[in-house]
Design a protein around this motif. Structure first.
Motif, PDB file in Angstrom:
ATOM      1  N   PHE A 180       1.631   0.133  -4.139  1.00 41.94           N
ATOM      2  CA  PHE A 180       1.708  -0.646  -2.897  1.00 41.94           C
ATOM      3  C   PHE A 180       3.117  -0.601  -2.301  1.00 41.94           C
ATOM      4  CE2 PHE A 180      -1.469  -2.559  -5.711  1.00 41.94           C
ATOM      5  CZ  PHE A 180      -2.617  -2.463  -4.906  1.00 41.94           C
ATOM      6  N   GLY A 181       3.853   0.448  -2.627  1.00 39.07           N
ATOM      7  CA  GLY A 181       5.224   0.544  -2.154  1.00 39.07           C
ATOM      8  C   GLY A 181       5.353   0.690  -0.657  1.00 39.07           C
ATOM      9  N   SER A 182       4.330   1.267  -0.023  1.00 42.77           N
ATOM     10  CA  SER A 182       4.417   1.471   1.431  1.00 42.77           C
ATOM     11  C   SER A 182       3.980   0.247   2.224  1.00 42.77           C
ATOM     12  CB  SER A 182       3.552   2.667   1.833  1.00 42.77           C
ATOM     13  OG  SER A 182       2.186   2.440   1.500  1.00 42.77           O
ATOM     14  N   ILE A 183       3.502  -0.792   1.547  1.00 41.94           N
ATOM     15  CA  ILE A 183       3.020  -2.004   2.211  1.00 41.94           C
ATOM     16  C   ILE A 183       4.109  -3.073   2.135  1.00 41.94           C
ATOM     17  CG2 ILE A 183       1.110  -3.644   2.378  1.00 41.94           C
ATOM     18  CD1 ILE A 183       0.240  -0.779   2.682  1.00 41.94           C
ATOM     19  N   LYS A 184       4.214  -3.888   3.159  1.00 41.38           N
ATOM     20  CA  LYS A 184       5.233  -4.935   3.204  1.00 41.38           C
ATOM     21  C   LYS A 184       4.597  -6.303   3.457  1.00 41.38           C
ATOM     22  CE  LYS A 184       8.469  -1.783   2.904  1.00 41.38           C
ATOM     23  NZ  LYS A 184       9.254  -1.621   1.650  1.00 41.38           N
ATOM     24  N   GLY A 185       5.347  -7.328   3.098  1.00 39.09           N
ATOM     25  CA  GLY A 185       4.986  -8.683   3.485  1.00 39.09           C
ATOM     26  C   GLY A 185       3.780  -9.245   2.754  1.00 39.09           C
ATOM     27  N   ILE A 186       3.093 -10.136   3.487  1.00 36.05           N
ATOM     28  CA  ILE A 186       1.975 -10.872   2.907  1.00 36.05           C
ATOM     29  C   ILE A 186       0.815  -9.953   2.573  1.00 36.05           C
ATOM     30  CG2 ILE A 186       0.953 -11.392   5.150  1.00 36.05           C
ATOM     31  CD1 ILE A 186       1.125 -13.699   2.050  1.00 36.05           C
ATOM     32  N   THR A 187       0.698  -8.856   3.314  1.00 36.46           N
ATOM     33  CA  THR A 187      -0.391  -7.913   3.036  1.00 36.46           C
ATOM     34  C   THR A 187      -0.241  -7.309   1.652  1.00 36.46           C
ATOM     35  OG1 THR A 187      -0.534  -7.384   5.396  1.00 36.46           O
ATOM     36  CG2 THR A 187      -1.584  -5.856   3.861  1.00 36.46           C
ATOM     37  N   LYS A 188       0.983  -6.938   1.294  1.00 33.53           N
ATOM     38  CA  LYS A 188       1.234  -6.371  -0.030  1.00 33.53           C
ATOM     39  C   LYS A 188       0.916  -7.388  -1.112  1.00 33.53           C
ATOM     40  CE  LYS A 188       4.860  -4.264  -2.877  1.00 33.53           C
ATOM     41  NZ  LYS A 188       6.261  -3.747  -2.911  1.00 33.53           N
ATOM     42  N   MET A 189       1.358  -8.619  -0.931  1.00 36.75           N
ATOM     43  CA  MET A 189       1.105  -9.652  -1.927  1.00 36.75           C
ATOM     44  C   MET A 189      -0.390  -9.863  -2.126  1.00 36.75           C
ATOM     45  SD  MET A 189       4.108 -10.723  -2.963  1.00 36.75           S
ATOM     46  CE  MET A 189       3.751 -12.318  -3.657  1.00 36.75           C
ATOM     47  N   ASP A 190      -1.127  -9.862  -1.023  1.00 37.97           N
ATOM     48  CA  ASP A 190      -2.567 -10.103  -1.100  1.00 37.97           C
ATOM     49  C   ASP A 190      -3.277  -8.949  -1.799  1.00 37.97           C
ATOM     50  OD1 ASP A 190      -4.953 -11.640  -0.367  1.00 37.97           O
ATOM     51  OD2 ASP A 190      -5.384  -9.895   0.907  1.00 37.97           O
ATOM     52  N   MET A 191      -2.885  -7.703  -1.483  1.00 45.69           N
ATOM     53  CA  MET A 191      -3.524  -6.538  -2.102  1.00 45.69           C
ATOM     54  C   MET A 191      -3.202  -6.462  -3.592  1.00 45.69           C
ATOM     55  SD  MET A 191      -3.032  -3.699   0.933  1.00 45.69           S
ATOM     56  CE  MET A 191      -4.178  -2.516   0.259  1.00 45.69           C
TER      57      MET A 191
END
Length: 627
Positions: A180-191
């Motif tokens: 999930f390195g390419s994802i940021k913020g709350i979206t990364k936390m949720d995934m």
């Protein structure tokens, strides 16, 4: 042992399997390979020597292929599935994006490996780009989570069977330590949260998840970024896993083999300490001979397995009878009638439990008391709470007092005395080298012991003895060709390897049989070194004398009894050989009219092998004649 017993004797592998003797279903393994197919797996340079394109994906495919080939022979009743994630195409029952379950016709997604599966999997790299494709499944701005979907699909595949009768595992192969390195913020936390929860749900159902990290060039796989939490690694476990992740990719096949063929419990038995006190222990087979496997008879028409059955036929009428309810044993000219139940009761000596008889000093246990390979036992608190504490108390006391426990156990048809020898835990380099527990050594009965017989029973016969010079030259030779760092693990059984190679070639329709290296053959190049050759010549000279080449059947100038017999047979064969016109017999085709003994006259006189059937002997004679 100043360690917490609950930690020392904790069963690291919560293996639900039971004894392999109790049936194949109870020892079945269900494995799903989860293979990362992202573009990074194809572009990352790989140090593997056998890689065609140097990609980690190729190395992963090679490892899985070798494991399937081994598994189809050794554990053909285990079931496997191959699932790719981060793919362009999708193929799964849940219809999830980025997940492709590879399979062949006439086979379930999770099923036994077949020859057709292996043959098509060998060619998967050539057709992967067109048929499946590679695509990043976790991207910024998208809610797609291919890793979550892969875990979901694998969990659904492993719903088959019960966790009590099968060992269910997911084996994840990837080179991406931060999916999930390419994802940021709350979206990364949720995934990350949903993916970890999906993994936890699978583990709660008895499914273990194992990671085989693929190291990238000039970069190490950092398991702490994400997978440590997914696998539940922390403290020393995390440190040990990091060391494993840092190994070179060329060791990946061995890592995968260790994960696939892990130690399995033989069975769980009750250890009766005293009246009213018993504990449960698990038994493990550390060393056992490997056999080619049993033969399965097939129907000549349908090619399906057939079942053998036994029938009783009356000798007078030829009528088919039921199994007799009684049997008899002749004793002093009388037939003693016994029922089947009575026979079973007579044979029932051991109950299947292990019963403690007492303790003896370790000095009483001799090397030659080891009747067959020992079994390792380890306590289990799964059914009888407190087994570990009682076992630890016995274990500590036996180590402190240098004693072993004598016990009686075994099945009703194979009762035996055993010695339980305590083994302390050995830790080296931060890892466990030897686990704590007890070795169950099978002891012989008095009927099993064979006393050494004297070869030269006649007091008037002088037995040959080696001279001081012969002993000195032999000692020098032994020291020179001493095997350094020898281990039995360095040698594979050449007969088994050839057997498996033939089966593989037949099953996969291969044109050539894989080359088998016989590691038991002597090192001809090493034995030809000048120093060893010199010592060999000195040894032969001291034993046989100066004319040893012409007198190689003697020892110290005296012909042995075996040498006399061989010489007599050779002389007789030469004498009888001259009585036949062998060329005429061969030209007229009358060799087949001769007896086996007569054919062997020719073979012995010409120093040829005399083994085999009659047709083989005739063929050997004609070949020697050049016909």
């Amino acid at each position: 042992m100043d360690l917490d017993p609950e930690d020392v004797f904790r069963d690291d592998e919560d293996d639900p399997e039971s004894e392999f003797h109790q049936g194949r279903d109870s020892t079945k393994e269900l494995v799903v390979y989860l293979v990362d197919a992202s573009p990074k797996m194809f572009s990352t340079s790989c140090p593997s020597e056998d890689a065609k394109d140097g990609s980690l994906f190729h190395a992963a495919m090679s490892c899985i292929l070798e494991s399937l080939k081994t598994q189809i022979i050794n554990r053909s009743y285990d079931e496997v599935a191959i699932c790719f994630f981060n793919t362009r195409e999708k193929k799964n029952l849940q219809d999830l994006n980025g997940v492709y379950v590879f399979n062949v016709a006439e086979r379930e997604d999770l099923d036994r490996p077949t020859a057709r599966l292996i043959k098509e999997f060998e060619c998967i790299e050539e057709k992967f780009d067109n048929d499946i494709g590679s695509k990043y499944g976790i991207l910024s701005g998208s809610r797609d989570n291919s890793l979550y979907s892969a875990l979901w699909v694998a969990q659904a595949l492993l719903r088959k069977g019960s966790a009590k009768t099968a060992d269910k595992r997911m084996l994840l192969l990837t080179n991406e330590d931060d999916p999930f390195g390419s994802i940021k913020g709350i979206t990364k936390m949720d995934m990350m949260r949903t993916t970890l929860q999906r993994a936890k749900d699978a583990q709660d159902l008895g499914i273990s998840i194992e990671l085989l990290p693929l190291s990238r060039r000039n970069d190490e796989f950092n398991v702490s970024l994400f997978y440590a939490e997914l696998l539940g690694l922390e403290g020393d476990e995390l440190t040990q896993f990091q060391a494993l992740a840092g190994e070179r990719l060329k060791d990946m096949k061995e890592q995968l083999r260790k994960r696939i063929f892990k130690k399995r419990k033989i069975r769980r038995i009750k250890f009766i300490i005293a009246n009213g006190m018993s504990i449960d222990v698990d038994t493990y087979a550390l060393i056992r001979p490997t056999n080619p496997g049993t033969i399965t008879w097939l129907d000549s028409v349908t090619n399906l397995p057939i079942k053998s059955d036994r029938s009783f036929i009356c000798t007078d009428t030829g009528a088919l009878l039921q199994e007799p309810a009684q049997r008899f044993q002749s004793y002093k000219s009388e037939d003693v009638m016994l029922s089947v139940d009575e026979l079973s009761e007579i044979k029932r000596i051991a109950s299947g439990h292990l019963r403690l008889l007492g303790f003896k000093p370790l000095s009483c246990l001799k090397d030659y008391h080891n009747l067959r390979p020992s079994t390792f036992i380890f306590p289990s608190d799964e059914e009888v709470i407190g087994s570990t504490c009682i076992f630890v108390a016995l274990h500590r006391s036996m180590l402190q007092l240098n004693r072993f426990a004598l016990a009686f156990g075994g099945s009703s048809n194979n009762p035996h005395l055993v010695a339980l020898v305590a083994q302390n835990e050995i830790i080296s380099g931060g890892g466990q080298v030897e686990p704590p527990g007890m070795h169950m050594i099978y002891l012989p009965y008095s009927d099993d012991i064979r006393h050494v017989e004297e070869v030269h029973a006649d007091a008037n016969t002088i037995a040959p003895r080696a001279t001081d010079d012969q002993t000195k030259t032999a000692s020098a030779l032994v020291r020179r060709i001493d095997l350094k760092d020898f281990s039995v693990c360095q040698f594979s059984n050449p007969a088994l390897q050839r057997h498996y190679a033939v089966l593989q070639a037949l099953a996969l329709d291969e044109d050539e049989m894989p080359e088998i290296k016989d590691e038991t053959l002597p090192d001809q190049e090493g034995m030809a070194r000048p120093g060893i050759v010199k010592l060999l010549e000195e040894f032969k000279l001291s034993v046989f004398g100066e004319n040893y080449e012409d007198n190689d059947l003697t020892i110290g100038g005296t012909m042995t009894e075996a040498s006399r017999k061989r010489k007599a047979i050779a002389d007789n064969a030469t004498k009888e050989y001259s009585k036949y016109d062998w060329l005429e017999l061969a030209d007229t085709g009358k060799l087949k009219d001769l007896t086996m003994a007569e054919l062997k006259y020719y073979l012995t006189a010409n120093n040829l092998s005399v083994t085999g059937a009659k047709a083989a002997l005739i063929s050997r004679i004609l070949t020697h004649m050049g016909k």
